[in-house]
Design a protein around this motif. Structure first.
Motif, PDB file in Angstrom:
ATOM      1  N   TRP A 139       0.842  -1.194   0.000  1.00  0.00           N
ATOM      2  CA  TRP A 139       0.000   0.000   0.000  1.00  0.00           C
ATOM      3  C   TRP A 139       0.880   1.249   0.000  1.00  0.00           C
ATOM      4  O   TRP A 139       2.047   1.197   0.413  1.00  0.00           O
TER       5      TRP A 139
ATOM      6  N   ASP B  41      -2.009   7.812  -2.153  1.00  0.00           N
ATOM      7  CA  ASP B  41      -2.245   8.133  -3.567  1.00  0.00           C
ATOM      8  C   ASP B  41      -1.750   9.553  -3.872  1.00  0.00           C
ATOM      9  O   ASP B  41      -2.521  10.437  -4.237  1.00  0.00           O
TER      10      ASP B  41
ATOM     11  N   TRP C 236       6.039   2.327  -1.769  1.00  0.00           N
ATOM     12  CA  TRP C 236       5.151   1.233  -1.375  1.00  0.00           C
ATOM     13  C   TRP C 236       5.584   0.659  -0.027  1.00  0.00           C
ATOM     14  O   TRP C 236       6.781   0.455   0.222  1.00  0.00           O
TER      15      TRP C 236
ATOM     16  N   ARG D  22      -3.362   3.594  -2.536  1.00  0.00           N
ATOM     17  CA  ARG D  22      -3.310   2.560  -3.560  1.00  0.00           C
ATOM     18  C   ARG D  22      -2.929   1.248  -2.881  1.00  0.00           C
ATOM     19  O   ARG D  22      -1.984   1.196  -2.095  1.00  0.00           O
TER      20      ARG D  22
ATOM     21  N   LYS E 156      -2.628  -3.236  -3.293  1.00  0.00           N
ATOM     22  CA  LYS E 156      -2.606  -4.448  -4.104  1.00  0.00           C
ATOM     23  C   LYS E 156      -2.220  -5.621  -3.216  1.00  0.00           C
ATOM     24  O   LYS E 156      -1.472  -5.465  -2.242  1.00  0.00           O
TER      25      LYS E 156
ATOM     26  N   GLU F 291      -4.462  -2.886  -8.890  1.00  0.00           N
ATOM     27  CA  GLU F 291      -4.378  -1.860  -7.862  1.00  0.00           C
ATOM     28  C   GLU F 291      -5.762  -1.244  -7.652  1.00  0.00           C
ATOM     29  O   GLU F 291      -6.442  -0.875  -8.611  1.00  0.00           O
TER      30      GLU F 291
ATOM     31  N   ILE G 290      -8.149   1.551  -5.138  1.00  0.00           N
ATOM     32  CA  ILE G 290      -8.090   2.731  -4.271  1.00  0.00           C
ATOM     33  C   ILE G 290      -8.840   2.427  -2.997  1.00  0.00           C
ATOM     34  O   ILE G 290     -10.032   2.076  -3.020  1.00  0.00           O
TER      35      ILE G 290
END
Length: 1292
Positions: A748, A751, A757, A782, A784, A800, A802
């Motif tokens: 994460w 944004d 990350w 963001r 994933k 990805e 939000i």
């Protein structure tokens, strides 16, 4: 004289003997094939056998035998061989080896010699196995390869049946039944492939030979099988098909015998065999089947049509498919295509014996005469011999004799012996016509079986007239057949037989009856297993015949006692309950009499779920598996589809569906496999009834590990409080891991550009969320989530998404919350100022408008409004109530602060439905309706509306409305004017000034028309408010829903102690009536009569007090009596009173009647004798049926039955809900203590009493008998009718 009698008797006997003479005829003989016998071994008991030969003839024939072509004298064999008395059958009681040979029997008398079949008698034996290799041997085979165990069966006749068995150490035997092991005709056991489980452990392989005729078997050597294992997994040790044993390329079969074609192939997996004939697939049938798991094609009875090229196609999924072709030729021993027939002929006629035979090769026909070849017979110039016939012309007695036809080829022979018997016999009727009873349309056969030589000519006559041609037919035997018998065929029939030696007649009668006809035929029935099936059947028959109806199943009568599920009802219908698949078949209804029957068939098809499919095998590949199966029956409902299920070692107790719609025509299917799993599969068949039991599960398919093929689904990010974010995803099942060492890689970042990350490993695959702490409030991220195992990350890129950190409570309430307009009793238009989005501090979901009533703030109603709205129409308010409302904003987790509260009162709305509604039939044309007020009145009720319509099946008639609207204070009413015995749908709607509310309806049926005296009615009566100086009584009928209540009623009333009864009009539309214009403070007797046509009944009498409570009305000024104007008025009233008294005295002295009587006469009404009520002896006029109240009710009736109409100008005291205060009126208070009425009050009272006095009626003698009451007519009291007049309705 005596001598002549003896001569006549001798002549008769001689003629009788001549009639009975006949050459021999063979009736029992040995089979054309060989005859087997057994020779007893030492210690055994002899087993006798017989060689049959028996003939008929006159005189009785004598017998002789030949063996191997030479005369056979059985007497030379001591007592070991004998001949049955009166027959030629040989009995061999002690068989010996020398009894072997070819035997033939001859039967002789003076008219000819009959010849039997020639039979070869042979000894049956079974020798022992050769002990060439010792009592046992050990053989080694390699796992996975085809293999053969050889057997050298012993000699024997007939050839023994050879098979292999497993023999234990203690001699116990066990049969072999394995799809991989097949026995060839020579006795060898073929293994399609050897497995490690074929090795001998506790049992040895043993070849056995059995003689069916001798009922004995012999065992060969024990063979111990050792299996050399390859070390390769059995599922991986694959071999392509290899031929082991097949029938020779050109094979011969014999007509009528069993033929077997072999196609034995080895290989791993087990090869599958498909048979074709001349290129076309062979389908199994009752005549052609497959054995040895498809490796043997069996033709049960071969025929010429079975010739052709048979091909077996063999494959197992490894290498190329193998084929092998066999040409089958069919040969046949001779068989007759036209058999020779026995001939009874007269002298001078011609005789012809024909004989034709078939067979392969083509048979040769030869003739035999009296046991010798025809060539050796005495010459006869009248005899003509061809290849297939013998013709003798112009027969004479000595042409009598036996002739035999013998057809032979290399495969055998067929022989038949017949005779020509030349006789001279006058006609004899051996079987004459009987008295027949037939049904019309049937066929009648009147028998006339005649004998004579030459053959007599037969004629038929009815009433001495020949019958022939058309519907009449005379058969070759002499019978008369009448087709389509009708009543015109009734009569006496004569059979007349004649030849050159004489004539004969016989008689019979024919009667015709009406034929039996099935009028209600059963129809084919298709039903699911477990349901019931019904076949109907009924029939008509002749009135003079007894009709019997029975049911057959598969041609056999159904026994209801033995099979209780099968029941025949009173109308002869067959009811089958709890059907099973075995109940399927043809059912026959048989309607029979003693002379005919009629049949009707219907087929019952009981459909059930399919049988479980048979799993034929599975091929496992790296990423797919190919599954094969075949259906084992659809149980009479075609298979619609298959579903393939699987389980894995991860979920061994759970079966999941991998393919749910495999077409029914497919018997193989490829499914995808996931890495790193152990799969087993099974198949389920579906038809319209349901799913079959699953097949057996397949072998295990194992796959190797790989990287994951997907990432987790449903990745989301949202906070649980303002300072965190929870990342969540859907758990990936173990089957999706694709390898060991599985974990989730969660990443994460904010944004915002330039952010790095952050990531974390989640090792527990069952975990589905991760909490990220210390995040700012409601900020985008963001996110994933990647699936990883020991082989690496998944082979698909992660998506990805939000996500947002946690939400907080909104800070601002909407301002300027305003009521724009109240549109209806339930809706209002509201508006507000939007809030700034930044004050929401979360996902702006919208606004919530909360409404409630005073005191019900805990029971809020919420209306959700979109975030972009600033006004809305709310439709959830309560009518005719004070409603409160407020508005607030909300986000994904929190509600914001509420606005100021709006309060407003809504107008009246339409009421809800009544709480309950019931309808009770009373009489034959009315309903008594009862209900409870609505729970939600939504205003002030103004009344109730009743609607009704007829119900016919599922159809509704036009909607009709009850004429009068019902007072809102009422909770019951009567609905009249309905049709007898008719179903109605009746609905009720409450009403406010806003309109009619929702309906509540019931359905009820009126009673049938009954001409009977109604039940004694029950009613209630009470005083209700009225104008000062008068009183009203409300009379309400309470008809009982049970019994016979009647259709309408009439109310009767009078002052207590007064002799005259007054009555109201007939009350037909309501269940109540108001008696008006009564004197207050009095007691009235009240009763009602219930009516139905000419019949009526009377209730008990109630006593009603018309005293009314209420305020005392006093004069405004007590000094009015001393006022000048009041004195003047009193003087004028006194003068008028004096005039009025004089007028009354004058009228009374004349004996005239008062003006009310004049008005009665003016309206066409007259007085009636005092003996009875006019209304009981004369029907009421039609107009009276439409008035519900007394005659003083003013004006035409309004739409509302309100009791306020009877207040005569004043409004009685009412509560807010419309109900009366107190006892429906005001009672008069006495003046205060110590006070007296004023002069004006006393005078007014005097005037009123005087008016009533003047309005009274006097009898002729001057006595006062009653007074006039507004709204009623004065009637004499009821009395029984005079005896001489016709009896009126009984007064109950």
């Amino acid at each position: 004289m005596e001598t002549s009698k003896v001569l006549c008797l001798f002549a008769v006997l001689s003629q009788a003997a001549a009639l009975l003479t006949s050459p021999p005829r063979i009736v029992k003989q040995p089979t054309a094939e060989e005859l087997l016998f057994q020779v007893a071994q030492p210690g055994e008991v002899d087993k006798p056998f017989i060689i049959e030969c028996e003939a008929e003839g006159e005189p009785a024939p004598k017998y002789r035998w030949i063996k191997n072509g030479k005369p056979f004298e059985y007497t030379s064999y001591d007592n070991r061989i004998s001949q049955q008395p009166g027959r030629g059958t040989l009995v061999v009681s002690q068989p010996r080896d020398e009894d072997l040979g070819q035997y033939q029997c001859f039967a002789d008398n003076e008219w000819g010699t009959a010849t039997s079949n020639s039979v070869f008698v042979r000894k049956a034996e079974l020798n022992s196995f050769k002990e060439t290799d010792g009592p046992q041997q050990t053989i080694t085979a390699q796992e996975g390869l085809p293999f053969k165990l050889t057997c050298e069966p012993p000699d024997g006749h007939p050839s023994p049946n050879v098979y292999w068995m497993l023999q234990g150490e203690q001699g116990q035997l066990k049969t072999i039944n394995n799809s991989r092991m097949t026995l060839d005709p020579e006795g060898n056991l073929w293994f399609s492939n050897v497995t490690r489980y074929d090795a001998s452990v506790d049992y040895a392989y043993t070849c056995a030979a059995k003689s069916v005729f001798r009922n004995e078997y012999k065992l060969g050597n024990k063979v111990y099988l050792q299996v050399t294992q390859t070390g390769i997994s059995p599922t991986s040790n694959k071999r392509e098909p290899v031929r082991q044993y097949t029938t020779r390329r050109v094979e011969k079969a014999w007509r009528g015998k069993k033929a077997e074609l072999y196609c034995i192939y080895g290989g791993t997996p087990l090869p599958q065999v498909v048979w074709k004939k001349n290129g076309a697939m062979i389908l199994s049938s009752q005549r052609i089947t497959q054995d040895n798991y498809g490796k043997t094609l069996v033709i049960k009875r071969a025929g010429y049509e079975d010739e052709g090229t048979y091909t077996c196609e063999v494959s197992n999924g490894v290498g190329t498919a193998q084929t092998y072709s066999i040409t089958l030729n069919v040969e046949a021993a001779p068989f007759f295509t036209e058999e020779p027939q026995f001939q009874n002929k007269a002298e001078g006629e011609d005789a012809e014996i024909r004989c034709a035979a078939g067979g392969t090769p083509e048979p040769q026909i030869s003739w035999v005469h009296n046991g010798k070849p025809i060539a050796e017979a005495e010459d006869n110039p009248r005899r003509i011999i061809t290849s297939n016939s013998i013709i003798i012309k112009d027969l004479v007695k000595k042409d009598t004799g036996n002739y035999g036809c013998n057809a032979t080829n290399s495969n055998g022979y067929v022989y038949k012996d017949v005779y020509i018997n030349v006789q001279s016999i006058p006609p004899e009727i051996k079987e004459g016509p009987e008295n027949l009873v037939k049904v019309d349309g049937s066929e009648a056969v009147l028998k006339c079986r005649v004998f004579g030589a030459p053959r007599p000519v037969v004629k038929w006559m009815r009433d001495d007239v020949d019958v022939t041609g058309g519907k009449y037919n005379i058969t070759s035997e002499g019978d008369l057949v009448i087709r389509g018998v009708s009543y015109t065929d009734v009569g006496r029939y004569q059979c007349y037989a004649k030849n050159k030696f004489g004539e004969k007649s016989a008689f019979g009668n024919l009667d015709v009856r009406r034929r039996t006809v099935i009028t209600d035929r059963p129809e084919n029935y298709e039903v699911a297993a477990g349901a019931s099936a019904t076949f109907r059947c009924n029939a008509h028959a002749d009135d003079s015949l007894k009709l019997n109806i029975v049911w057959l199943n598969r041609g056999q009568p159904i026994d209801s006692e033995a099979q209780p599920r099968f029941r025949v009802t009173n109308d002869y219908s067959l009811l089958i309950s709890d059907t099973t698949e075995l109940d399927s078949g043809e059912y026959t209804c048989v309607a029979s009499t003693e002379i005919d029957e009629a049949r009707a068939q219907a087929t019952l098809t009981v459909q059930d779920k399919p049988n479980s499919p048979a799993l034929d095998g599975i091929e496992c590949h790296e990423k797919t598996a190919l599954l094969r199966w075949h259906s084992r029956g659809d149980n009479r409902a075609p298979i619609l589809r298959y579903s393939i299920q699987y389980n894995t070692s991860f979920t061994p107790d759970t079966w999941d569906v991998v393919s749910d719609s495999v077409p029914a025509i497919d018997t193989s299917w490829s499914v995808e496999l996931s890495p790193w799993a152990n799969y087993t599969f099974r198949v389920v068949a579906w038809n319209k009834i349901g799913a079959s039991p699953p097949s057996k599960h397949s072998d295990v398919c194992t796959t190797q590990p790989d990287v994951p093929y997907k990432n987790p689904d449903n990745v989301r990010g949202e906070g649980t409080d303002p300072t965190n974010m929870v990342i969540s995803w859907s758990r990936m099942s173990e089957i999706e891991h694709n390898g060991p060492g599985f974990y989730y890689l969660v990443s994460w970042r904010r944004d915002i550009g330039g952010q790095q990350w952050s990531e974390q490993h989640v090792r527990d695959w069952r975990t589905t969320d991760l909490t990220v702490p210390n995040t700012p409030t409601f900020q985008p991220y963001r996110i994933k989530v990647i699936a990883v195992n020991s082989k690496g990350t998944s082979n698909v890129a992660p998506v990805e998404v939000i996500g947002w950190s946690g939400e907080d409570v909104p800070t601002q309430a909407p301002h300027n919350f305003t009521l724009l307009q109240v549109t209806t009793g339930t809706s209002a238009l509201l508006s507000w100022d939007p809030v700034p989005p930044e004050t929401v501090r979360g996902h702006f979901k919208g606004y919530k408008i909360q409404t409630w009533l005073d005191g019900e703030e805990d029971n809020l109603k919420e209306i959700l409004v979109k975030a972009d709205a600033s006004s809305t129409l709310v439709t959830k308010f309560k009518p005719f109530k004070k409603n409160n409302a407020r508005i607030l904003v909300y986000n994904g987790r929190h509600n914001g602060p509420p606005s100021e509260i709006l309060s407003f009162v809504t107008p009246e709305g339409k009421p809800g439905t009544v709480r309950s509604f019931e309808a009770y039939p009373i009489g034959s044309s009315a309903m008594l309706l009862k209900w409870d007020r609505p729970v939600e009145e939504n205003g002030i009720l103004t009344g109730y509306k009743i609607y009704y319509q007829k119900v016919s099946g599922t159809a509704l008639g036009p909607l009709q409305e009850r004429k009068k609207e019902i007072d809102p204070s009422f909770d019951r009413a009567k609905l009249a004017g309905l049709e007898p015995n008719t179903k109605y749908r009746i609905e009720i709607r409450a009403k406010t000034k806003a309109g009619e509310g929702d309906k509540f309806y019931v359905e009820q049926t009126t009673k049938a028309m009954v001409n009977a005296i109604p039940d004694i009615p029950v009613f209630e009566a009470r005083t209700i408010p009225a104008k000062e100086g008068t009183a009203h009584i409300l009379v309400r009928w309470r008809p009982s829903p049970d019994g016979h209540a009647g259709t309408h009623f009439v109310a009767w009333y009078k002052l207590r102690g007064h002799p005259d009864w007054l009555k109201t009009n007939e009350v037909t539309e309501d269940d109540y009536v108001i008696i008006t214009g009564l004197e207050p403070g009095e007691e009235y007797e009240v009763k009602i009569t219930a009516h139905d046509g000419e019949y009526f009944s009377t209730s008990e009498t109630l006593l009603v007090d018309t005293t009314i409570d209420g305020p005392y009305v006093r004069a405004r000024d007590e000094r009015t009596a001393t006022a000048g104007w009041f004195i003047g008025v009193m003087v004028a009233l006194a003068f008028l009173l004096l005039v009025l008294v004089l007028v009354c005295v004058a009228r009374r002295n004349r004996g005239g009647k008062y003006d009310v009587h004049d008005r009665e006469l003016a309206h066409g009404r007259r007085d009636y004798p005092d003996a009875a009520f006019h209304e009981y002896t004369h029907p009421l006029d039609s107009k009276s049926r439409h008035s519900m109240s007394s005659g003083t009710k003013p004006g035409p009736e309004s739409d509302t039955d309100s009791m306020a109409e009877y207040g005569e100008g004043e409004t009685a005291g009412m509560n807010e809900d419309g109900s009366f205060i107190g006892q429906y009126g005001r009672k008069r208070r006495p003046p205060p203590s110590g006070q007296t009425d004023s002069a004006s009050q006393a005078f007014a009272t005097l005037i009123v009493h005087f008016i009533f006095f003047c309005a009274g009626r006097f009898t002729e003698d001057g006595s006062f008998i009653g007074q006039y009451v507004p709204g009623a007519r004065v009637l004499p009291p009821p009395a029984p009718p005079a005896p001489s007049s016709p009896a009126p309705p009984t007064y109950v």
